[in-house]
Write a protein that holds these residues in place. Structure first.
Motif, short mmCIF file in Angstrom:
data_model
loop_
_atom_site.label_atom_id
_atom_site.label_comp_id
_atom_site.label_asym_id
_atom_site.label_seq_id
_atom_site.Cartn_x
_atom_site.Cartn_y
_atom_site.Cartn_z
N ASN A 1 0.91 -1.37 0.26
CA ASN A 1 0.15 0.00 -0.10
C ASN A 1 0.88 1.36 -0.01
O ASN A 1 2.22 1.31 0.24
N ILE A 2 0.17 2.42 -0.28
CA ILE A 2 0.96 3.43 -0.35
C ILE A 2 1.83 4.07 1.09
O ILE A 2 3.09 4.61 0.75
N LEU B 1 -5.91 5.97 -9.68
CA LEU B 1 -6.64 6.56 -8.29
C LEU B 1 -7.14 7.92 -8.34
O LEU B 1 -7.89 8.17 -8.00
N PHE C 1 -2.86 13.39 -2.80
CA PHE C 1 -3.48 12.65 -1.85
C PHE C 1 -3.85 13.32 -0.53
O PHE C 1 -5.34 13.17 -0.31
N VAL D 1 -10.69 6.80 1.64
CA VAL D 1 -9.59 5.77 1.60
C VAL D 1 -9.79 4.44 1.96
O VAL D 1 -9.09 3.59 1.82
N ARG E 1 -5.03 -0.18 -1.16
CA ARG E 1 -4.09 0.64 -1.21
C ARG E 1 -3.85 1.84 -0.53
O ARG E 1 -2.70 2.44 -0.31
N LEU E 2 -5.03 2.31 -0.22
CA LEU E 2 -4.85 3.54 0.67
C LEU E 2 -5.40 3.46 1.94
O LEU E 2 -5.24 4.58 2.94
N CYS E 3 -6.06 2.13 2.58
CA CYS E 3 -6.55 1.94 3.93
C CYS E 3 -5.35 1.33 4.53
O CYS E 3 -5.00 0.19 4.05
N PRO F 1 -3.68 8.95 7.15
CA PRO F 1 -3.32 9.60 5.92
C PRO F 1 -3.01 10.80 5.89
O PRO F 1 -1.97 11.37 5.07
N SER G 1 1.22 11.68 4.75
CA SER G 1 1.39 12.35 3.15
C SER G 1 1.65 13.98 3.63
O SER G 1 2.12 14.54 2.50
#
Length: 812
Positions: free
Chosen positions: A81-82, A110, A132, A143, A148-150, A156, A160
């Motif tokens: 994931n990110i 995304l 993001f 998310v 991939r975002l969670c 978050p 970021s």
């Protein structure tokens, strides 16, 4: 043998860990496949199953994954994931792996937007994380919708925030309240060190709570952070309170709003040392016995504005009037000097956020500024003030801004921008127009107690201010000018389509005052508007005279104005100190860009600016029209004699069909490195005779590196003639050629490529072919571009030439 053994150990560890969770991952993958209406999909490979299992348990296996060999790690990276993909970046670089392709794919899948063709993305990770952050802050992305975002282990916003270099606040200040909330304290602290640019777009009317949040946000990001640029875009109906708040905070002034919490960082700093009053006095001008014109005008505007608002606001009981005489009597009775109490010293030594009691003298002064004196002359002798023209507020419960009591009013935004006492010493109120006229013609109506902004503390300020399509009312323009007059940290100022009108004279006065300040850093000024009360060349002369240390000046006026009165209200004409016939002193201008309205321009005025700009390196003239080719030749001769450092020269949308000898004179100039003739109608007359002369001049010029000829109807014949510049007997060193929008067909381009091959010239750089008729024969065009790419870097596009049929007919 130690390294291979370690490699095998890590590989075995990976397989063991992956095998332990493969069954669980397989069951999760198989369940949706059985229920799918389209039938079962191909089972994932064993390695992919292992990678997914490892990525799902990165909280436990992270350190082990980081130590994996490069080939295995490279296959796992797309499955992370990110959050873990961002954390593993440094380790991947050490192993010779790049994640840029993964971040680019994440952006496409995304974000689902295509970056601008003019944007060069150097780091897709930073671009993705910045976008993001903005989406999460505004609530425009869920998310939980993508694995991939969670990840419950990460925030978050916090994760970021360190990649955010530019933050945009829109509409009703969405995101400001969330950022200053206590749960996001670490997010704001991270932004304070990473954020450099703060943008506002399409702002609407906001409530008091949102403005208070914005006040704290700006204080943290600008005064205690690293923000160096503030830009405002597309604000058709600016709200005065919000606009002045952004300006004053950007200029480095801070005063906690009513009911706002004290700043923790200010409290920590105050324990080390007390704020210096000298820093604030540099802008406040408290050492000057006389206030400047903008200050006095703003005081009158503020007083009249408050009176008009007070009349419209419903009150439960009539407000009491406080007169200057009654105030003095009460202060004298208490044994206090009335002048010292009415003009208190700066409160910079007070702790931020500390409120004065309602009975404090500062409140009395503020209250007296919004009321008229009880002792007046006859009604016929006292002119009534005209209400200030303001934009109508949007309807709704958030549209009206109310004031509750004198205590709240004394701490209103306007009280620390301009502490107004709008009364004469003899008790007679002046009309706003009378004050404005007296302030601008140099008189000193000492009727306004105006220690402007002295109740505020001074912190660091931004270096770049940009206002795009933000109409400036008189009130807003006066505030801006007042701040600019001593904004010494400002390095770049952009005012684009702000409807300044006659306020341009006040702007020039403030810029002149700023230039006289020690440590003035203003080096770039970009000014554009629909109309100007001054002709553009006179305005340019005035700016260069006011700012002799300016390096970059870009000025554009779209239309000549007959309706704007060039005189400041109350004066007989344009101020003599702004427009004069004296010569311009030597300046430091290096780049000058001018966009002219329609109409012939006086060449001597332009020449006077050029003569004073001996350091000029780049000149751009857009839509300039001269009375005769001789006037244009005079400008070119001035450039040759006085601007020896000139390297780049650009002409756009100018009719040079009758100036062919002057164009040849330019092409023979051995100091220029780049010349642009954009849509200048060069080959409209005598093309058969002019093209060989032009090619001969270029063949003898060994210093010219770039030639741009877009939009001049060169055609196939002109392109083939231009190819002779690269012949064997040429001494030209041309390496950049722009022939966009020149009615070039595929067969002509192919012949041009063959001639370059025949002469055997090496790669000469860049060739731009935008918006030519290459779609008429796609096969020939591809062959021509293939041959050209062996000689130069070709930049082209797929353009529908059917849109240019009228242009084609005109060249037949």
């Amino acid at each position: 043998m130690a390294a291979p053994e370690a490699w095998r150990a890590r590989s075995c560890w990976f397989c063991e860990v992956a095998a332990a969770t493969t069954m669980e991952a397989t069951s999760r993958e198989a369940a949706p496949a059985k229920s799918s209406a389209s039938g079962p999909s191909a089972p994932p490979a064993l390695f992919e199953l292992c990678g997914r299992a490892v990525s799902a348990h990165m909280g436990v296996l992270e350190s082990g994954v980081w130590a994996l060999p490069g080939p295995i790690l490279q296959s796992i990276l797309p499955l992370l994931n990110i959050y873990y993909l961002e954390r593993i970046e440094e380790t991947a670089l050490k192993k010779g792996l790049s994640t840029q392709a993964i971040w680019r794919r994440l952006w496409d899948e995304l974000m689902k937007t295509r970056p601008s063709s003019l944007e060069s993305v150097t780091c897709w990770r930073a671009k993705f994380m910045e976008a993001f952050f903005s989406h999460v802050l505004r609530g425009t992305i869920d998310v939980s919708s993508d694995r991939r975002l969670c990840d419950q282990r990460f925030s978050p916003l916090l994760h970021s925030s360190r990649h955010v270099r530019q933050l945009t606040i829109c509409n009703m200040l969405q995101g400001a309240t969330e950022l200053v909330a206590e749960p996001n304290r670490r997010v704001l602290e991270t932004l304070a060190s990473s954020l450099h640019t703060l943008k506002f777009r399409h702002l609407l009317f906001s409530d008091v709570a949102a403005q208070q949040s914005l006040r704290q946000l700006l204080h943290q990001l600008i005064h205690h952070g690293a923000v160096s640029q503030v830009s405002l875009y597309s604000w058709p109906v600016p709200e005065s309170a919000l606009f002045i708040l952004i300006l004053t905070m950007s200029a480095g002034f801070w005063q906690p709003g009513p009911g706002g919490p004290p700043c923790r960082l200010c409290g920590e700093a105050s324990r080390g040392r007390a704020p210096s009053r000298d820093e604030g006095s540099m802008l406040l001008g408290s050492r000057r016995p006389r206030r400047d014109a903008a200050e006095r005008c703003a005081a009158a505007l503020m007083a009249t504005r408050r009176k008009s608002e007070a009349k419209q606001m419903p009150r439960a009981a009539p407000a009491s009037r406080v007169t200057r005489r009654s105030t003095q009597e009460s202060l004298t009775a208490g044994g206090t000097d009335p002048k010292r109490e009415l003009h208190p010293p700066a409160t910079s030594h007070e702790a931020p956020g500390t409120k004065r009691p309602p009975s404090a003298p500062a409140t009395t002064s503020s209250a007296s500024s919004s009321t008229s004196s009880s002792k007046r002359g006859p009604a016929s002798s006292a002119p009534q003030p005209k209400p200030l023209k303001r934009f109508k507020r949007a309807a709704g419960k958030k549209g009206a801004r109310t004031r509750q009591g004198s205590g709240a009013e004394s701490e209103d935004l306007y009280d620390f921008v301009f502490i107004v006492a709008g009364e004469k010493e003899d008790g007679e109120e002046m009309e706003i127009g009378e004050v404005a006229c007296g302030a601008l013609d140099g008189s000193d109506p000492s009727c306004l107690g105006l220690p402007a902004l002295e109740a505020s503390q001074r912190f660091r300020s931004i270096s770049t201010l940009e206002l795009f399509t933000v109409p400036l009312s008189t009130e807003a323009a006066l505030t801006l000018c007042h701040l600019l007059s001593s904004w010494v940290s400002l390095e770049s100022l952009t005012l684009s389509y702000n409807g300044l009108g006659s306020n341009i004279f006040r702007l020039l006065d403030s810029l002149r005052a700023l230039s006289g300040q020690a440590g003035c850093r203003l080096r770039a000024l970009h000014l554009s508007d629909l109309f100007s009360p001054l002709p553009i060349l006179e305005l340019t002369r005035a700016i260069v005279r006011a700012l002799p240390l300016l390096r970059v000046l870009s000025i554009r006026v779209d239309h000549p104005s007959q309706r704007d009165n060039p005189a400041v209200p109350g004066n007989a004409g344009t101020p003599s100190h702004i427009v004069g016939d004296e010569e311009i002193p030597e300046n430091c201008l290096e780049q000058l860009e001018m966009g002219f309205p329609r109409g012939a321009q006086p060449a001597p005025l332009l020449c006077s600016v050029l003569k004073a700009s001996g350091s000029l390196q780049q000149l751009s003239l857009d839509s300039a029209t001269f009375a005769s080719p001789q006037d244009f030749g005079l400008v070119l001769q001035t450039l040759k004699e006085y601007n020896l450092a000139l390297k780049r020269l650009s002409f756009h949308d100018m009719n040079l069909a009758d100036c062919q000898s002057e164009v040849l004179f330019l092409l023979q100039n051995l100091t220029l490195q780049e010349i642009t003739f954009s849509f200048c109608r060069l080959f409209e007359k005598r093309p058969a005779q002019f093209l060989p002369e032009m090619v001969a001049a270029m063949k003898g010029n060994s210093t010219l590196k770039g030639l741009r000829l877009p939009g001049n109807r060169l055609g196939n014949a002109g392109l083939l003639a231009l190819a002779d510049v690269f012949s064997e007997d040429s001494s030209s060193s041309l390496c950049q050629l722009d022939i966009s929008s020149n009615c070039i067909k595929p067969d002509g381009l192919l012949e041009f490529a063959k001639r370059l091959e025949r002469w055997g010239r090496g790669a000469f750089g860049h060739l731009r072919l935008f918006q030519n008729w290459l779609d008429q024969d796609a096969v020939t065009a591809r062959e021509a571009i293939r041959r050209l790419r062996a000689t130069c870097h070709v930049v082209s596009d797929s353009w529908d030439s059917s849109q240019a049929f009228a242009d084609y007919v005109s060249t037949m």
